[in-house]
Design an enzyme around this catalytic site. Structure first.
Site, short mmCIF file in Angstrom:
data_model
loop_
_atom_site.label_atom_id
_atom_site.label_comp_id
_atom_site.label_asym_id
_atom_site.label_seq_id
_atom_site.Cartn_x
_atom_site.Cartn_y
_atom_site.Cartn_z
N ASP A 31 8.36 27.72 -3.32
CA ASP A 31 9.37 26.92 -2.60
C ASP A 31 9.62 27.55 -1.25
OD1 ASP A 31 11.93 25.58 -1.87
OD2 ASP A 31 11.85 24.86 -3.94
N ILE A 59 3.83 24.61 0.89
CA ILE A 59 2.62 23.99 0.29
C ILE A 59 1.56 23.68 1.35
CG2 ILE A 59 3.68 23.00 -1.78
CD1 ILE A 59 3.79 20.29 -0.19
N LYS A 84 13.12 14.37 1.01
CA LYS A 84 13.51 13.21 0.19
C LYS A 84 14.62 12.32 0.76
CE LYS A 84 17.07 15.48 -2.50
NZ LYS A 84 17.78 15.56 -3.76
N SER A 124 8.41 7.93 -7.08
CA SER A 124 9.73 7.30 -7.04
C SER A 124 9.62 5.80 -7.25
CB SER A 124 10.33 7.58 -5.67
OG SER A 124 11.41 6.74 -5.42
N TYR A 149 9.82 7.58 3.94
CA TYR A 149 9.86 8.39 2.71
C TYR A 149 9.11 7.67 1.60
CZ TYR A 149 11.62 10.06 -1.76
OH TYR A 149 11.70 10.50 -3.05
N LYS A 153 5.40 8.52 -0.44
CA LYS A 153 5.15 8.58 -1.89
C LYS A 153 3.99 7.66 -2.25
CE LYS A 153 8.31 11.50 -3.09
NZ LYS A 153 7.91 12.83 -3.53
N ASN A 179 16.89 6.69 -10.81
CA ASN A 179 17.93 7.42 -10.07
C ASN A 179 18.42 8.64 -10.82
OD1 ASN A 179 17.77 4.70 -8.84
ND2 ASN A 179 19.44 5.44 -7.57
N ASN A 199 23.47 9.96 -1.56
CA ASN A 199 23.36 9.25 -2.84
C ASN A 199 24.73 9.07 -3.49
OD1 ASN A 199 20.53 11.19 -2.94
ND2 ASN A 199 20.38 8.98 -3.01
N VAL A 217 31.50 1.61 -0.42
CA VAL A 217 30.59 0.84 -1.28
C VAL A 217 29.79 -0.07 -0.37
CG1 VAL A 217 30.45 -0.85 -3.14
CG2 VAL A 217 32.18 0.96 -3.24
N GLY A 294 17.92 -1.55 4.17
CA GLY A 294 16.84 -1.08 3.29
C GLY A 294 17.19 -1.10 1.81
P1 NAD Z 1 15.15 18.78 -3.59
O1 NAD Z 1 15.18 18.67 -2.11
O2 NAD Z 1 16.35 19.32 -4.28
O3 NAD Z 1 13.89 19.65 -4.04
C1 NAD Z 1 12.69 19.71 -3.29
C2 NAD Z 1 12.33 21.18 -3.16
O4 NAD Z 1 11.09 21.28 -2.43
C3 NAD Z 1 13.36 21.99 -2.38
O5 NAD Z 1 13.66 23.17 -3.11
C4 NAD Z 1 12.69 22.30 -1.05
O6 NAD Z 1 13.12 23.52 -0.52
C5 NAD Z 1 11.23 22.32 -1.46
N1 NAD Z 1 10.28 22.00 -0.39
C6 NAD Z 1 10.32 20.95 0.48
N2 NAD Z 1 9.24 20.97 1.29
C7 NAD Z 1 8.49 22.05 0.91
C8 NAD Z 1 7.26 22.58 1.37
N3 NAD Z 1 6.59 22.02 2.38
N4 NAD Z 1 6.77 23.68 0.76
C9 NAD Z 1 7.46 24.27 -0.27
N5 NAD Z 1 8.62 23.81 -0.73
C10 NAD Z 1 9.13 22.70 -0.15
O7 NAD Z 1 14.78 17.34 -4.18
P2 NAD Z 1 14.81 16.79 -5.66
O8 NAD Z 1 15.88 15.78 -5.77
O9 NAD Z 1 14.75 17.92 -6.62
O10 NAD Z 1 13.43 16.01 -5.67
C11 NAD Z 1 12.22 16.61 -6.11
C12 NAD Z 1 11.08 15.63 -5.88
O11 NAD Z 1 11.38 14.40 -6.56
C13 NAD Z 1 10.88 15.26 -4.41
O12 NAD Z 1 9.48 15.15 -4.17
C14 NAD Z 1 11.55 13.92 -4.29
O13 NAD Z 1 10.99 13.14 -3.27
C15 NAD Z 1 11.28 13.31 -5.66
N6 NAD Z 1 12.25 12.28 -6.03
C16 NAD Z 1 13.59 12.57 -6.01
C17 NAD Z 1 14.52 11.57 -6.33
C18 NAD Z 1 15.99 11.84 -6.30
O14 NAD Z 1 16.77 10.89 -6.27
N7 NAD Z 1 16.43 13.09 -6.31
C19 NAD Z 1 14.07 10.28 -6.69
C20 NAD Z 1 12.71 10.03 -6.71
C21 NAD Z 1 11.80 11.03 -6.39
N1 UFG Z 2 25.80 3.52 -2.60
C1 UFG Z 2 27.06 3.23 -2.12
N2 UFG Z 2 27.71 4.19 -1.39
C2 UFG Z 2 27.18 5.42 -1.15
C3 UFG Z 2 25.90 5.72 -1.67
C4 UFG Z 2 25.23 4.74 -2.37
O1 UFG Z 2 27.57 2.13 -2.30
O2 UFG Z 2 27.84 6.24 -0.48
C5 UFG Z 2 25.09 2.51 -3.40
C6 UFG Z 2 23.77 2.06 -2.81
O3 UFG Z 2 23.98 1.00 -1.89
C7 UFG Z 2 22.99 1.65 -4.06
C8 UFG Z 2 23.51 2.62 -5.13
O4 UFG Z 2 24.77 3.10 -4.64
O5 UFG Z 2 23.34 0.35 -4.44
C9 UFG Z 2 22.59 3.81 -5.36
O6 UFG Z 2 22.31 4.44 -4.11
P1 UFG Z 2 21.64 5.87 -4.00
O7 UFG Z 2 21.59 6.23 -2.55
O8 UFG Z 2 22.30 6.83 -4.92
O9 UFG Z 2 20.17 5.64 -4.59
P2 UFG Z 2 19.01 4.65 -4.12
O10 UFG Z 2 18.75 3.73 -5.27
O11 UFG Z 2 19.29 4.04 -2.82
O12 UFG Z 2 17.79 5.66 -3.91
C10 UFG Z 2 17.49 6.72 -4.82
C11 UFG Z 2 16.89 7.89 -4.04
C12 UFG Z 2 15.55 7.54 -3.51
C13 UFG Z 2 14.67 7.04 -4.60
C14 UFG Z 2 15.32 5.90 -5.32
C15 UFG Z 2 14.47 5.53 -6.50
O13 UFG Z 2 17.74 8.26 -2.96
O14 UFG Z 2 14.95 8.72 -2.99
O15 UFG Z 2 16.60 6.28 -5.79
O16 UFG Z 2 14.98 4.40 -7.13
F1 UFG Z 2 13.50 6.63 -4.08
#
Ligand code: NAD
Ligand code: UFG
Length: 338
Positions: A31, A59, A84, A124, A149, A153, A179, A199, A217, A294
């Protein structure tokens, strides 16, 4: 044999590392801490009672990856590392393509040169764009993404598919998360956004703890039961266990396999606010504002393929997700900063 976990200090990575340790696996984390701190892994060590090997690095650094694969006997890679934030990706698309796409390309290239051909990738539900219907199945079209983003993916998935077609020795499982929310039940690890959360759940919990005034909201004019957006929230520990299930099956799944990780249940923004208030007893003031660009109206998974192919399904419900989110947030109002 060791499992290399890229991005293992992050939110989902740290929970997965913990479950891997709990199942007696050897884990090495790589990391660069661009969105995390060493503290999450200190706490994982504390909960598991076991040490983790950790390398600080990127990476995209091929020579570092070569030295890792030369020093450790790595059996498979669980690849979380990446950026992300949807909004940030619109402002800085090249950073997202570099980190997420180029970074994965470098990783795959070095893995290939070491004959290491098993990867579980963090994808995702965003790859489906705005689906024509719900629940979303894995065969639905992908690629009509609405931000860099999501496109990054999708590109990585294409790269994995093409690689698996070119070389049948590859095994790639792309886990399409819905989510992720919640935290480990200890309250020691959880989601720690750097800035004001994007989020929903981290935002709601920061309102509850008094760090933010009220929730905005984003729109109440969607065609959903109460007009607010509907999503498939999944407990992060269920999600973590989905990675263990994927690793268990990866040997028998040749080529590219995409699997939804969700619960199959959709909840609106106002459902989440109501449930949070009921479970925690905290009032969440909110105002309705315009839609967020979006966003889509409804997104939830058909999780049946995951059950069939990985023998995995989510077992934690909405009350577990909210209770554990609040347990983490109330014990760590400033996240890992104390
Ligand atoms: P996060 O940001 O908490 O974790 C990602 C980690 O990767 C971090 O610790 C960051 O320091 C590290 N990192 C980033 N770029 C790097 C690099 N170039 N080299 C080495 N380390 C690096 O995010 P998360 O929520 O734990 O998400 C993990 C994965 O899941 C991500 O790929 C994200 O896109 C994917 N994902 C997350 C969500 C979500 O809602 N959290 C949803 C769908 C997909
Ligand atoms: N929302 C609000 N207010 C806020 C934040 C979110 O009303 O302050 C609403 C959004 O409009 C949506 C819902 O809450 O209707 C969920 O929103 P999030 O931002 O928590 O999640 P998203 O579904 O938009 O996206 C998340 C991750 C993306 C991932 C996706 C996969 O952020 O990285 O889920 O489904 F790709």
């Amino acid at each position: 044999m060791t499992i290399l976990v890229t991005g293992g200090a992050g939110y989902i990575g740290s929970h997965t590392v913990l479950e891997l340790l709990n199942s007696n696996q050897q884990v090495l984390v790589l990391d660069n801490y661009s969105n995390s701190t060493r503290e999450s892994l200190e706490r994982v060590t504390k909960i598991a009672g076991r040490k983790i090997d950790v390398v600080r690095g990127d990476i995209r650094d091929a020579s570092l990856l070569k030295s890792i694969f030369s020093s450790y006997s790595v059996s498979s890679v669980v690849h979380f590392a990446g950026l992300k934030s949807v909004g940030e990706s619109v402002e800085k698309p090249l950073e997202y393509y570099d980190n997420n796409v180029v970074g994965t390309r470098v990783l795959l290239d070095v893995m290939n040169s070491f004959g290491l051909k098993k990867i579980v990738f963090s994808s995702s539900a965003t790859v489906y764009g705005d689906p024509a219907e719900v629940p979303i199945r894995e065969g639905f079209p992908t690629g009509a993404t609405t931000n860099p983003y999501g496109t990054s993916k999708h590109f990585v998935e294409r790269m994995l598919m093409d690689l698996c077609t070119a070389d049948p020795k590859w095994h790639a499982i792309s886990l399409r998360y819905f989510n992720p929310v919640g935290a480990h039940s200890s309250g020691l690890i959880g989601e720690d956004p750097n800035d004001i959360p994007n989020n929903l759940m981290p935002y709601v919990s920061q309102v509850a703890v008094g760090k933010l005034k009220e929730l905005s909201v984003f729109g109440n004019d969607y065609s959903t039961h109460d007009g607010t957006g509907v999503r498939d929230y999944i407990h992060v520990v269920d999600l973590a266990l989905g990675h263990l299930a994927a690793l268990n099956k990866i040997e028998s799944l040749s080529g590219f396999t995409a699997v939804n990780l969700g619960t199959g249940k959709g909840h609106s923004v106002l459902d989440m606010v109501q449930a949070f208030e009921n479970i925690t007893g905290k009032k969440i003031p909110y105002k309705i504002v315009s839609r967020r660009p979006g966003d889509i109206a409804i997104c939830y998974a058909d999780p049946s393929y995951a059950e069939k192919i990985l023998a995995w399904k989510a077992t934690r419900g909405l009350s577990d997700m909210i209770r554990d989110t609040w347990n983490w947030q109330s014990k760590n109002p400033n996240g890992y900063k104390g």
